[in-house]
Every structure is written in C-alpha cells, then in structure tokens.
Design an enzyme around this catalytic site. Structure first.
Site, PDB file in Angstrom:
ATOM      1  N   TYR A  43      -8.677 -44.657  10.580  1.00 34.55           N
ATOM      2  CA  TYR A  43      -9.799 -45.476  10.121  1.00 34.55           C
ATOM      3  C   TYR A  43     -10.167 -45.027   8.708  1.00 34.55           C
ATOM      4  CZ  TYR A  43     -10.299 -46.580  15.080  1.00 34.55           C
ATOM      5  OH  TYR A  43     -10.068 -46.984  16.365  1.00 34.55           O
ATOM      6  N   LYS A  56      -1.831 -53.631  12.377  1.00 33.50           N
ATOM      7  CA  LYS A  56      -1.864 -52.354  11.665  1.00 33.50           C
ATOM      8  C   LYS A  56      -0.586 -52.210  10.840  1.00 33.50           C
ATOM      9  CE  LYS A  56      -4.167 -50.371  15.700  1.00 33.50           C
ATOM     10  NZ  LYS A  56      -5.481 -50.903  15.364  1.00 33.50           N
ATOM     11  N   HIS A 103     -11.827 -51.933  12.111  1.00 34.77           N
ATOM     12  CA  HIS A 103     -10.463 -51.994  12.626  1.00 34.77           C
ATOM     13  C   HIS A 103      -9.649 -50.860  12.005  1.00 34.77           C
ATOM     14  CE1 HIS A 103      -6.976 -53.960  14.411  1.00 34.77           C
ATOM     15  NE2 HIS A 103      -6.340 -53.804  13.265  1.00 34.77           N
TER      16      HIS A 103
END
Length: 388
Positions: A312, A354, A323
């Site tokens: 993060y 991601k 997210h």
C-alpha cells in the site's frame, strides 16, 4: 520486376534499387555499397514471405520462401521463434532492426540478450526513436531475472502464439511515513508475536499486525504481529520481548542453518525463530520488508495471491484503506524465470488490479541488520503484460 538476394556469409545481399526500395522506405537491412543492402536471414525470409523478394540464392540454388525458411531454421534453433516475433511486429506497423553489430539496431541494444530494436511508430532506424528492446523467448527457455529490466519479452508458446511482457525498474516511493511508538512489549510464540496492549495507532495508521480480539472480547489492544513485522519493530528499537515460548514449539526445518543468537537480543531471537520456521527465505523476505517500509510503503502478506507481499502506498487509516498497488515476490538475485511461471504471476496480479513486482535480493541472507554485516542489496523489477 521482383529482385532476388544472394546469401554471402551470414547476410543476404540484394542489389539494384534495394536501398531505396527496402531500406530507405521501410527500414530493412543496412546499406553496403551504392544501392546494395545486406539483410539478416530473418529480414530476407520476411521479404520472401511477403513476395517482395522472388528468391534467395544459396550455394547456387534459388530458394523460395519455404525452402529458405527450412534452411535457415536448420542453421539456427531460434530462427523460427525470432521470425514469428519479427513478422508480428512488422504486421503491427513497426520498423525494427536486428540488435547486432553492423546493423542499425546494434547502436541501441540494451543487452546481449536483446534480439530486435523496435522503433516508435513513425520512426525508422535513422531517427533512432526506440520504443522497445525486444528479447525473444521460447516457452521452454528460461530468463535470468537480473537481466530483464528495460526489455520487452516476446514469449512464443508451443502453438506459436505470442505474449508480450514489459520489464521496468519501478519508482517505489510511498506516502506512509509512519513511525512506530517505542515501548511495545510482546510475547514470542511459535511463529508470531502478540502485543497485548498495543496502542491503536500501530494497527489503525501503521497497519502493523492483526487484532486478536473479537467483537465480544475485552482485549481491545491485543495485536498479533508476523515474525517479519516483529523483527522490523525490534530492529527499530520499538519492540521488546517479555516472554519467549520454547523454540521447540516451532516447526523446525532440520536442514536450515540457524546461527546461534544472543538470548538477550530480542531482534536476534525473533530472526532465529523466523529462520527455524521458514528457513533461509526468511532473511530475504525480512530484508525486503524493511526496505519497503523504509520507502514509506506498507507491505502486508500476499499469501491470498500466492505472493510474499501486497503493498500500500498511502495508508491514513485501516477503516479507509486504499487499494494495494503491487504484489511482491522475493527471489534470489540469480533467480531464473520460466515463462509459464512468469505468465501465471503477471496474469494473477492483473486479475486483481495490481502490478507484479519482483524483489531480487543479492547476498547470503545474513546481513539483514546493520550490526550483523553489510545489508543485502535489492533490485526491483516490475513486469506486466504489454500490447505493442
């Protein structure tokens, strides 16, 4: 009239108006003398395939595409996969040059492993505006992780389908400059540390650990820390151990080398426990964890995604958690990828929105802490799917 070429040494020479017809207008080959150009076998095969050359004379025989293709494939095991990638990029509207000395692409090759230099659309070899350094990889080949940054990997599978991956060196700048409080006290259990009275900020803003208490519990401040988190906090002087469960309670890898540690050193006790339950991987993961925290990123376990960490960038509070941006796999600096493994990691990361990051840790794993020796060096490589 369609010209023909002649194989001389390792190049196909084409005369007549070849320079204007092929090099100046479409970026094929390299000028030799006058209007003559030299082509690699890949370039010549592509022009034969398109019908722009009528034949290539080899040892007195005029070979059309099929015969020349087979002859070239017999001379080089990688000819076929390189031809497929070359043709695909040409079909996509790119000019490209072989990354070899004497050819235009040789001026721009990033590494010996690069096969082609691909120019930006609208650019030709003379302009030198490079879009990709392409490395062609067969499905069953391996790729050294330390070599891929700055390259575009063109993977050719067993059915001749192509998949492109871009490998870059990322900018890893977080925005969570959290400083853990001093005076934390914890109990070292088999494979984690429990802090019974952790301040709320440690979890809420630092995103350390996982609360132990449930909805009906009176233990509001109880926090479970992973061994990585606990070691990092002890290394920072924020955590001290009040009790240590006998190491025999841990699952011990008999093959792992566990250096003797000073029982009074809480950091050493946690690291020794990590080595006992995880083996030599623990040191590399701890080194990466501390490095990511040092970059103001927040690493948390990536177990659910088959990775070491998820990261993060900007954590203000766990209640409003952003997210996560990356999945991180920690590997040794000399790690080699198999294309299937790489495709799986990248596909999974993309499927959960991601980016896939690999931490290449250089060193023997014993230099985690400054006082224990030189810190291991880490190189980060981000790899993602690419559509040229």
């Amino acid at each position: 009239m369609t010209p023909e070429g002649t194989l001389r040494g390792d190049a196909v020479h084409v005369g007549g108006d070849a320079r204007q017809r092929f090099h100046d207008s479409r970026g094929y080959g390299r000028p030799v003398e006058g209007n003559e150009i030299a082509l690699t076998r890949i370039e010549a095969a592509h022009l034969l395939f398109r019908g722009d050359l009528s034949a290539v004379v080899v040892d007195g025989d005029a070979l059309e595409f099929e015969a020349f293709f087979v002859r070239a494939a017999a001379a080089s095991t990688r000819f076929t996969v390189r031809f497929l990638v070359y043709s695909d990029l040409r079909d996509r509207g790119f000019y490209l040059s072989p990354a070899r000395e004497g050819w235009p692409g040789g001026r721009h090759a990033a590494a010996d492993a690069v096969d082609f230099v691909v120019y930006e659309r609208g650019s030709d070899p003379e302009d030198g505006a490079v879009a990709h350094h392409v490395r062609v990889v067969g499905e069953r080949e391996t790729i050294a992780a330390a070599d891929v940054a700055g390259q575009t990997l063109a993977v050719v599978d067993e059915e001749s389908d192509l998949t492109y991956f871009g490998a870059t060196t990322p900018e890893l700048d977080g925005a969570t400059p959290y400083q853990p409080p001093a005076g934390l006290a914890g109990v070292l259990l088999a494979d984690r540390v429990v802090v019974w009275d952790a301040p709320p900020d440690l979890y809420q803003h630092g995103f350390y650990g996982q609360p132990l208490s449930g909805r009906d519990s009176d233990l509001g401040g109880a926090l479970q820390l992973s061994l990585l988190e606990a070691a990092a906090l002890a290394d920072a002087g924020a955590l001290a151990l009040t009790e240590t469960v006998d190491a025999a309670a841990a699952t011990v890898d008999d093959d792992a080398e566990t250096p003797a540690s000073d029982a009074t050193d809480d950091y050493a006790a946690i690291v020794a426990r990590g080595r006992a339950v995880e083996g030599e991987r623990f040191d590399r993961r701890l080194r990466t964890y501390e490095d990511l925290r040092g970059r103001d990123l927040v690493p948390k376990t990536g177990f659910k995604f088959g990775a070491d960490f998820r990261t993060y960038r900007d954590v203000e509070t766990v209640e409003d958690l952003p997210h996560s941006e990356h999945l991180v796999r920690v590997v040794q600096a000399d790690h080699t990828f198999e294309p299937r493994e790489l495709s799986l990691d990248v596909r999974l990361a993309g499927g959960v929105r991601k980016r896939m990051l690999f931490a290449l840790v250089e060193g023997d794993g014993n230099g985690v802490r400054g006082g224990d020796g030189a810190a291991d060096e880490i190189e980060y490589v981000e790899i993602g799917r690419l559509t040229p």
